[in-house]
Design an enzyme around this catalytic site. Structure first.
Site, PDB file in Angstrom:
ATOM      1  N   MET A 164      86.193 -63.046 -18.773  1.00 46.85           N
ATOM      2  CA  MET A 164      85.171 -63.556 -17.708  1.00 46.85           C
ATOM      3  C   MET A 164      83.999 -63.746 -18.417  1.00 46.85           C
ATOM      4  SD  MET A 164      84.517 -61.440 -14.201  1.00 46.85           S
ATOM      5  CE  MET A 164      83.992 -59.778 -15.084  1.00 46.85           C
ATOM      6  N   ARG A 297      85.727 -54.290 -10.061  1.00 47.29           N
ATOM      7  CA  ARG A 297      84.884 -53.353  -9.855  1.00 47.29           C
ATOM      8  C   ARG A 297      85.682 -51.941  -9.326  1.00 47.29           C
ATOM      9  NH1 ARG A 297      79.728 -56.807  -7.126  1.00 47.29           N
ATOM     10  NH2 ARG A 297      79.034 -57.169  -9.321  1.00 47.29           N
ATOM     11  N   TYR A 440      78.329 -52.206 -16.798  1.00 48.28           N
ATOM     12  CA  TYR A 440      79.227 -53.559 -16.691  1.00 48.28           C
ATOM     13  C   TYR A 440      79.771 -53.695 -15.209  1.00 48.28           C
ATOM     14  CZ  TYR A 440      83.551 -51.684 -18.973  1.00 48.28           C
ATOM     15  OH  TYR A 440      84.647 -50.936 -19.371  1.00 48.28           O
ATOM     16  N   GLU A 441      80.136 -54.718 -14.966  1.00 45.38           N
ATOM     17  CA  GLU A 441      80.688 -55.520 -13.594  1.00 45.38           C
ATOM     18  C   GLU A 441      79.588 -54.995 -12.721  1.00 45.38           C
ATOM     19  OE1 GLU A 441      82.891 -57.289 -13.171  1.00 45.38           O
ATOM     20  OE2 GLU A 441      84.079 -57.062 -15.111  1.00 45.38           O
ATOM     21  N   GLY A 442      78.057 -55.194 -12.905  1.00 48.11           N
ATOM     22  CA  GLY A 442      77.218 -54.819 -11.941  1.00 48.11           C
ATOM     23  C   GLY A 442      76.657 -53.529 -12.190  1.00 48.11           C
TER      24      GLY A 442
END
Length: 593
Positions: A164, A297, A440-442
């Site tokens: 991604m 997430r 990570y991932e927000g």
């Protein structure tokens, strides 16, 4: 370090007794007949063996060796290629995949347990198939039929992997300012040019091809996030017969040297006029990517949960073996020079804190996965309701699981004392590995802002009320059981506390634009503690009638009591912080920091 043993009894208890998963699966139109209890149990049993015998043994060596980058070529640590081959031969990459393209079509409730085992055994390894699974989800949901047929079977096999590609050096959370360009070509493809950083599994030597999902902008795209499109860009182009063709103009410029997850290749990727294909609609790339990210997430949250479980197993074994001092109530093992440290109240507090947070987290991950399954396999109003619950609970699962994951690994380190700080015992690796999950991932701050702002204030608390109604329905069903009073009454009180804090935050936001951001992190943690209370109450409701029959149930009830007595009271302080407003944050001048 203790040898990892998957907590199969706990997993089966949650699936079959607390959440009655097989009954739900049988009722979902898109899942009926796909899986039964026997199949689910066999899948968990097989993954427990793979995790313990194949993935766990290369965890520490992978950390010590790390990934290497030489002249554009990325290599993984010794043993990873063999472990990946074993993983793929077992069909694990296809577990949640669409059966139409070679997937097994299993439910996420089962997949969540599998993911936890992989992450407990080896977080670095887990990242490779997890990113591939996420890429497959986005392709399956948004790509053309031709792209699905061409790429999904090989990706489910693991022959090809996925990555991604979002972040750029100047654009992390604010993806609206990305610079990667996509130029339309006469053959319907696009020429992709730009650079991405922090790309997990962007290149490696495990799979034959890497399929990148790249966010980029067309020349005439609107400014901001509304101008982002999503493109499939393979490392190697694919011939019409499915064989690999020439190398695409995709390269790894370097890999990061990191605090943890060292056996996971974190790459800087360069796209120099690489050939790519549109996934979904033009300028709607973020919507397509979020199909992947909602699953990812929860997956990152489960990384925190997996690290917590491994920390607990390590600390528990050490606490039973390490002898230091005598119990305050007198010698428990007088034949030894001292008692094992598990007799000491503070060590028991640390172990029970981990056990309670893990149990609540595992139950909540299963609960969130249930809503993901309904949203994927259900229909009509049930599906719509599930999608709303997923939207609300995803930031909680990602952030709370990982915040508590770091807490649990540090607590486990503290049980070891000085031995937890040195390399010998392996506990310090868990602390380093789990730290990235909060980023990570927000980042967890962004997750909290998402929960408080978009998922709560923006809709006037409508999504929150869906969750509150589910909790209240449980309370109403259990309120007349005398033995459940010790759980139901405090749960009802804390649900009301959370509702009051929610209402005050929504009201404050009408006058103060800083209100949601000022309250967000404490609000998410408040939500998390109440959600765990809900989970532990559900566990107690099932376990209480069976405490005399099996010590497992007794352990569940006693851990629930510890949670309600020692951990849930933190909700009171968090609610006070949520209600404090933004003034103390925003009224101090910048130069006074």
């Amino acid at each position: 370090m203790a040898e990892y043993k998957a907590p199969l009894r706990e997993m089966n208890f949650l699936l079959h007794e607390v959440f009655a998963a097989e009954e739900l699966w049988a009722q979902l139109p898109g899942l009926a007949g796909a899986v039964d209890r026997e199949t689910a149990d066999a899948i968990l049993e097989e993954m427990s063996k793979l995790a313990a015998n194949t993935l766990d043994p290369i965890n520490r060596s992978g950390d010590e060796e790390g990934c290497q980058w030489n002249d554009g070529v990325v290599t993984t640590p010794a043993g990873f290629k063999e472990a990946y081959a074993t993983f793929c031969e077992g069909g694990w990459g296809a577990l949640l995949g669409n059966p139409q393209y070679g997937g097994m079509g299993m439910p996420k409730m089962l997949g969540a347990q599998v993911e936890e085992m992989i992450n407990s055994a080896n977080i670095s390894f887990a990242l490779y198939p997890v990113l591939t699974n996420g890429a497959c989800l986005a392709i399956d949901a948004h790509a053309s039929e031709a792209l699905k047929q061409q790429y999904l079977p090989k990706m489910y096999e693991g022959t090809w992997s996925g990555a991604m590609d979002l972040t750029e050096p100047h654009a992390g959370t604010d993806l609206g300012i990305i610079r990667t360009k996509a130029e339309p070509q006469e053959d319907g493809s696009y020429k992709i040019t730009g650079s991405k950083i922090f790309i997990t599994g962007g290149d490696q030597d495990l799979s034959e091809n890497v399929i990148h999902l790249v966010l980029a902008k067309l020349p005439d795209a609107p400014k901001g996030p509304k101008g982002i499109s999503l493109f499939l860009v393979p490392k190697f182009l694919v011939n019409e017969d499915g064989s690999l063709g020439e190398h695409n103009h995709v390269s790894c410029g370097s890999i990061e040297h990191k605090m943890g997850i060292k056996a996971s290749a974190t790459c800087a990727m360069n796209f120099d006029g690489a050939k790519g294909w549109l996934v979904g609609e033009v300028n709607k790339g973020l919507a397509a990517m979020f199909t992947m990210m909602n699953y990812e997430r929860l997956g990152v949250g489960i990384q925190g949960l997996g690290a917590s479980e491994r920390s607990y197993q390590n600390a528990l074994e050490y606490a039973r073996d390490r002898v230091q001092s005598r119990s305050p109530s007198g010698a428990q093992q007088p034949e030894k020079a001292a008692d094992p440290i598990i007799v000491h109240p503070d060590v028991r507090r640390m172990l029970l804190t981990q056990k309670a947070l893990i149990g609540g987290g595992r139950a909540l991950s299963t609960y969130v996965a249930k809503w993901l399954d309904i949203s994927k396999f259900g229909e009509g109003e049930e599906k719509k309701n599930a999608e709303a619950m997923v939207a609300l609970l995803t930031p909680v699962a990602k952030a709370f699981f990982t915040d508590k994951g770091l807490d649990c690994t540090v607590i486990g380190q503290q049980v070891f004392g000085g031995h937890g700080y040195i390399r010998e015992w392996g506990q310090e690796q868990l602390v380093r590995d789990v730290r990235i999950t909060q980023i990570y991932e927000g980042t967890n701050g962004i997750q909290a802002l998402d929960l408080a702002g978009r998922k709560t204030v923006a809709n006037g608390g409508a999504l929150f009320e869906l969750f509150a109604a589910d909790v209240q329905a449980f309370i109403d069903a259990e309120v007349d059981r005398e033995e459940m009073a010790e759980f139901v009454q405090p749960l009802a009180a804390e649900l009301q506390r959370l509702r009051d804090a929610t209402d005050k935050m929504i009201a404050a936001a009408q006058e103060d634009p800083h209100a949601p951001g000022a309250a967000s992190v404490e609000y998410l943690h408040l939500f998390g503690y109440v959600a765990y209370a809900f989970m532990w109450a559900k566990v107690a409701a099932v376990a209480l009638p069976q405490v005399e029959q099996d010590s497992f149930y007794k352990g569940q009830v006693k851990t629930a009591r510890f949670y309600f007595a020692r951990l849930l009271p933190q909700a009171q302080a968090l609610a006070a912080s949520v209600n404090a407003g933004s003034a103390t944050l925003m009224d101090i001048e910048d130069e006074l920091f």
